[in-house]
Design a protein around this motif. Structure first.
Motif, PDB file in Angstrom:
ATOM      1  N   THR A  22     -33.771 -51.575 -81.491  1.00  0.00           N
ATOM      2  CA  THR A  22     -35.029 -52.001 -82.120  1.00  0.00           C
ATOM      3  C   THR A  22     -35.262 -51.360 -83.480  1.00  0.00           C
ATOM      4  O   THR A  22     -36.308 -51.568 -84.081  1.00  0.00           O
ATOM      5  CB  THR A  22     -36.218 -51.665 -81.203  1.00  0.00           C
ATOM      6  N   LEU A  23     -34.319 -50.585 -83.970  1.00  0.00           N
ATOM      7  CA  LEU A  23     -34.485 -49.920 -85.262  1.00  0.00           C
ATOM      8  C   LEU A  23     -34.415 -50.937 -86.392  1.00  0.00           C
ATOM      9  O   LEU A  23     -33.407 -51.629 -86.550  1.00  0.00           O
ATOM     10  CB  LEU A  23     -33.383 -48.865 -85.445  1.00  0.00           C
ATOM     11  N   PRO A  24     -35.461 -51.044 -87.195  1.00  0.00           N
ATOM     12  CA  PRO A  24     -35.434 -51.990 -88.320  1.00  0.00           C
ATOM     13  C   PRO A  24     -34.326 -51.647 -89.310  1.00  0.00           C
ATOM     14  O   PRO A  24     -34.071 -50.476 -89.601  1.00  0.00           O
ATOM     15  CB  PRO A  24     -36.814 -51.795 -88.970  1.00  0.00           C
ATOM     16  N   GLY A  25     -33.657 -52.681 -89.790  1.00  0.00           N
ATOM     17  CA  GLY A  25     -32.656 -52.478 -90.829  1.00  0.00           C
ATOM     18  C   GLY A  25     -31.231 -52.405 -90.350  1.00  0.00           C
ATOM     19  O   GLY A  25     -30.305 -52.408 -91.171  1.00  0.00           O
ATOM     20  N   VAL A  26     -31.008 -52.323 -89.023  1.00  0.00           N
ATOM     21  CA  VAL A  26     -29.637 -52.279 -88.511  1.00  0.00           C
ATOM     22  C   VAL A  26     -29.251 -53.640 -87.948  1.00  0.00           C
ATOM     23  O   VAL A  26     -30.097 -54.503 -87.699  1.00  0.00           O
ATOM     24  CB  VAL A  26     -29.459 -51.192 -87.425  1.00  0.00           C
ATOM     25  N   ILE A  27     -27.955 -53.816 -87.740  1.00  0.00           N
ATOM     26  CA  ILE A  27     -27.434 -55.055 -87.156  1.00  0.00           C
ATOM     27  C   ILE A  27     -27.013 -54.756 -85.717  1.00  0.00           C
ATOM     28  O   ILE A  27     -26.019 -54.040 -85.484  1.00  0.00           O
ATOM     29  CB  ILE A  27     -26.231 -55.569 -87.958  1.00  0.00           C
ATOM     30  N   PRO A  28     -27.749 -55.280 -84.731  1.00  0.00           N
ATOM     31  CA  PRO A  28     -27.373 -55.028 -83.332  1.00  0.00           C
ATOM     32  C   PRO A  28     -26.056 -55.726 -82.983  1.00  0.00           C
ATOM     33  O   PRO A  28     -25.832 -56.866 -83.385  1.00  0.00           O
ATOM     34  CB  PRO A  28     -28.538 -55.624 -82.534  1.00  0.00           C
ATOM     35  N   VAL A  29     -25.205 -55.033 -82.248  1.00  0.00           N
ATOM     36  CA  VAL A  29     -23.922 -55.589 -81.835  1.00  0.00           C
ATOM     37  C   VAL A  29     -23.741 -55.333 -80.351  1.00  0.00           C
ATOM     38  O   VAL A  29     -23.859 -54.194 -79.889  1.00  0.00           O
ATOM     39  CB  VAL A  29     -22.751 -54.937 -82.609  1.00  0.00           C
ATOM     40  N   LYS A  30     -23.451 -56.393 -79.599  1.00  0.00           N
ATOM     41  CA  LYS A  30     -23.166 -56.223 -78.170  1.00  0.00           C
ATOM     42  C   LYS A  30     -21.844 -55.484 -78.028  1.00  0.00           C
ATOM     43  O   LYS A  30     -20.800 -55.960 -78.492  1.00  0.00           O
ATOM     44  CB  LYS A  30     -23.086 -57.567 -77.463  1.00  0.00           C
ATOM     45  N   LEU A  31     -21.890 -54.314 -77.392  1.00  0.00           N
ATOM     46  CA  LEU A  31     -20.671 -53.522 -77.298  1.00  0.00           C
ATOM     47  C   LEU A  31     -20.675 -52.629 -76.070  1.00  0.00           C
ATOM     48  O   LEU A  31     -21.472 -51.710 -75.948  1.00  0.00           O
ATOM     49  CB  LEU A  31     -20.502 -52.639 -78.545  1.00  0.00           C
ATOM     50  N   ASP A  32     -19.757 -52.920 -75.172  1.00  0.00           N
ATOM     51  CA  ASP A  32     -19.370 -52.000 -74.100  1.00  0.00           C
ATOM     52  C   ASP A  32     -17.984 -51.526 -74.488  1.00  0.00           C
ATOM     53  O   ASP A  32     -17.034 -52.322 -74.513  1.00  0.00           O
ATOM     54  CB  ASP A  32     -19.365 -52.721 -72.758  1.00  0.00           C
ATOM     55  N   VAL A  33     -17.832 -50.245 -74.814  1.00  0.00           N
ATOM     56  CA  VAL A  33     -16.542 -49.762 -75.314  1.00  0.00           C
ATOM     57  C   VAL A  33     -15.443 -49.854 -74.266  1.00  0.00           C
ATOM     58  O   VAL A  33     -14.261 -49.701 -74.596  1.00  0.00           O
ATOM     59  CB  VAL A  33     -16.657 -48.313 -75.847  1.00  0.00           C
ATOM     60  N   ASN A  34     -15.811 -50.116 -73.011  1.00  0.00           N
ATOM     61  CA  ASN A  34     -14.826 -50.301 -71.943  1.00  0.00           C
ATOM     62  C   ASN A  34     -14.380 -51.751 -71.801  1.00  0.00           C
ATOM     63  O   ASN A  34     -13.501 -52.051 -70.993  1.00  0.00           O
ATOM     64  CB  ASN A  34     -15.392 -49.828 -70.599  1.00  0.00           C
ATOM     65  N   ASN A  35     -14.994 -52.631 -72.582  1.00  0.00           N
ATOM     66  CA  ASN A  35     -14.707 -54.061 -72.497  1.00  0.00           C
ATOM     67  C   ASN A  35     -13.859 -54.474 -73.698  1.00  0.00           C
ATOM     68  O   ASN A  35     -14.358 -54.514 -74.823  1.00  0.00           O
ATOM     69  CB  ASN A  35     -16.017 -54.855 -72.471  1.00  0.00           C
ATOM     70  N   PRO A  36     -12.576 -54.785 -73.501  1.00  0.00           N
ATOM     71  CA  PRO A  36     -11.700 -55.138 -74.628  1.00  0.00           C
ATOM     72  C   PRO A  36     -12.217 -56.309 -75.454  1.00  0.00           C
ATOM     73  O   PRO A  36     -12.036 -56.327 -76.685  1.00  0.00           O
ATOM     74  CB  PRO A  36     -10.370 -55.477 -73.946  1.00  0.00           C
ATOM     75  N   GLU A  37     -12.852 -57.284 -74.804  1.00  0.00           N
ATOM     76  CA  GLU A  37     -13.371 -58.432 -75.543  1.00  0.00           C
ATOM     77  C   GLU A  37     -14.520 -58.015 -76.466  1.00  0.00           C
ATOM     78  O   GLU A  37     -14.607 -58.482 -77.612  1.00  0.00           O
ATOM     79  CB  GLU A  37     -13.833 -59.520 -74.571  1.00  0.00           C
ATOM     80  N   ASP A  38     -15.391 -57.149 -75.984  1.00  0.00           N
ATOM     81  CA  ASP A  38     -16.480 -56.650 -76.822  1.00  0.00           C
ATOM     82  C   ASP A  38     -15.944 -55.877 -78.019  1.00  0.00           C
ATOM     83  O   ASP A  38     -16.426 -56.027 -79.148  1.00  0.00           O
ATOM     84  CB  ASP A  38     -17.410 -55.724 -76.015  1.00  0.00           C
ATOM     85  N   VAL A  39     -14.954 -55.025 -77.768  1.00  0.00           N
ATOM     86  CA  VAL A  39     -14.386 -54.211 -78.841  1.00  0.00           C
ATOM     87  C   VAL A  39     -13.738 -55.093 -79.901  1.00  0.00           C
ATOM     88  O   VAL A  39     -13.951 -54.899 -81.110  1.00  0.00           O
ATOM     89  CB  VAL A  39     -13.368 -53.201 -78.272  1.00  0.00           C
ATOM     90  N   ALA A  40     -12.965 -56.086 -79.467  1.00  0.00           N
ATOM     91  CA  ALA A  40     -12.301 -56.984 -80.406  1.00  0.00           C
ATOM     92  C   ALA A  40     -13.315 -57.788 -81.210  1.00  0.00           C
ATOM     93  O   ALA A  40     -13.161 -57.974 -82.431  1.00  0.00           O
ATOM     94  CB  ALA A  40     -11.362 -57.919 -79.657  1.00  0.00           C
ATOM     95  N   ALA A  41     -14.374 -58.252 -80.541  1.00  0.00           N
ATOM     96  CA  ALA A  41     -15.407 -59.030 -81.232  1.00  0.00           C
ATOM     97  C   ALA A  41     -16.141 -58.171 -82.253  1.00  0.00           C
ATOM     98  O   ALA A  41     -16.479 -58.637 -83.352  1.00  0.00           O
ATOM     99  CB  ALA A  41     -16.385 -59.605 -80.213  1.00  0.00           C
ATOM    100  N   ALA A  42     -16.408 -56.923 -81.900  1.00  0.00           N
ATOM    101  CA  ALA A  42     -17.088 -56.011 -82.824  1.00  0.00           C
ATOM    102  C   ALA A  42     -16.243 -55.772 -84.070  1.00  0.00           C
ATOM    103  O   ALA A  42     -16.747 -55.777 -85.199  1.00  0.00           O
ATOM    104  CB  ALA A  42     -17.401 -54.690 -82.132  1.00  0.00           C
ATOM    105  N   ALA A  43     -14.944 -55.565 -83.878  1.00  0.00           N
ATOM    106  CA  ALA A  43     -14.056 -55.334 -85.015  1.00  0.00           C
ATOM    107  C   ALA A  43     -13.954 -56.561 -85.902  1.00  0.00           C
ATOM    108  O   ALA A  43     -13.881 -56.448 -87.134  1.00  0.00           O
ATOM    109  CB  ALA A  43     -12.667 -54.922 -84.516  1.00  0.00           C
ATOM    110  N   LEU A  44     -13.979 -57.731 -85.302  1.00  0.00           N
ATOM    111  CA  LEU A  44     -13.923 -58.978 -86.075  1.00  0.00           C
ATOM    112  C   LEU A  44     -15.211 -59.178 -86.873  1.00  0.00           C
ATOM    113  O   LEU A  44     -15.184 -59.574 -88.043  1.00  0.00           O
ATOM    114  CB  LEU A  44     -13.699 -60.162 -85.132  1.00  0.00           C
TER     115      LEU A  44
END
Length: 239
Positions: A44-66
């Motif tokens: 909820t911090l204004p000014g940041v870009i929220p990203v769905k990320l579970d560092v244990n989930n390879p799909e989340d990690v790959a999507a975040a890097a992309l």
């Protein structure tokens, strides 16, 4: 590197130390801050870009890097800890495996996913949130201590692996920090604001390791002198 105009990605940024990293990055003039969280609606911090990320989930990690292909500073902050009945208890192995997944393999996954990004963007920096128990055991959180020792070794290995592409790899060591994770611990705690301030100052100064409190500095000095301390309580006894 300077935080001003940096593109920052913080894991576990919805609360605690991660939230403070995101806040201070913005305050220091970061051009963009990505805030990773398992539930991005909690960012909820204004000014940041929220990203769905579970560092244990390879799909989340790959999507975040992309998504965050412009990152110049990766902060591996996400971590877990479990209070258990000790290493000889039957459930210790399961707890250790669970904690390693986030505190070691999650850090490795994010570092691997963003290494090329940092290299393409001039090298940048990578900071791993470690602990005083990277160097000593803990009777309260023994499995956590094992994972942080492993993460320290990982940090040293990443520093060697990324040196050629001029990526600064920083290990941040601290004792108890005043967050939700330590709410029930009766111990002296560092303010998250002070921890993050010292971390950013270390990055800007080109340092590779920072100990943010006196207890951690004592343990680091003892280690360099070949003195082994069994438990954080030994530090308090000497101070």
């Amino acid at each position: 590197m300077k935080i001003k105009d940096a593109i920052v990605f913080v894991t576990g940024a919805n609360r605690g130390l991660g939230l403070e990293f995101a806040k201070q990055a913005l305050d220091r003039g970061a051009k963009k801050v990505y805030a990773g969280s398992r539930d991005p609606s909690k960012v909820t911090l204004p000014g940041v870009i929220p990203v769905k990320l579970d560092v244990n989930n390879p799909e989340d990690v790959a999507a975040a890097a992309l998504l965050a292909g412009d990152v110049t500073l990766l902060i591996n902050n996400a971590g877990i800890a479990r209070v258990t009945q000790g290493l000889t208890h039957a459930g210790s192995a399961e707890t250790l495996r669970e904690t390693l997944e986030t505190n070691l393999f999650g850090v490795l996954a994010m570092s691997q996913a963003f290494a090329g990004t940092l290299g393409r963007n001039g090298g940048g920096a990578l900071l791993n949130v470690l602990s005083i128990v990277s160097w000593i055991s803990s009777s309260v959180l023994p499995e956590y201590a094992i994972t942080k020792s492993a993460a320290w070794s990982l940090t040293n290995g990443l520093r060697q692996a990324l040196r050629e592409q001029q990526t600064q790899v920083v290990g941040l060591h601290a004792g108890y920090i005043d967050t939700d994770l330590t709410r029930d611990f009766d111990a002296q705690k560092s303010a998250p604001s002070d921890v993050v301030r010292q971390a950013f100052e270390a990055i800007e100064a080109g340092e590779e390791e920072v100990s943010v409190d006196e207890g951690t500095r004592q343990v680091r000095q003892a280690l360099s002198q070949g003195i082994y301390l069994l438990d954080p309580g030994a530090v308090r006894a000497q101070s």
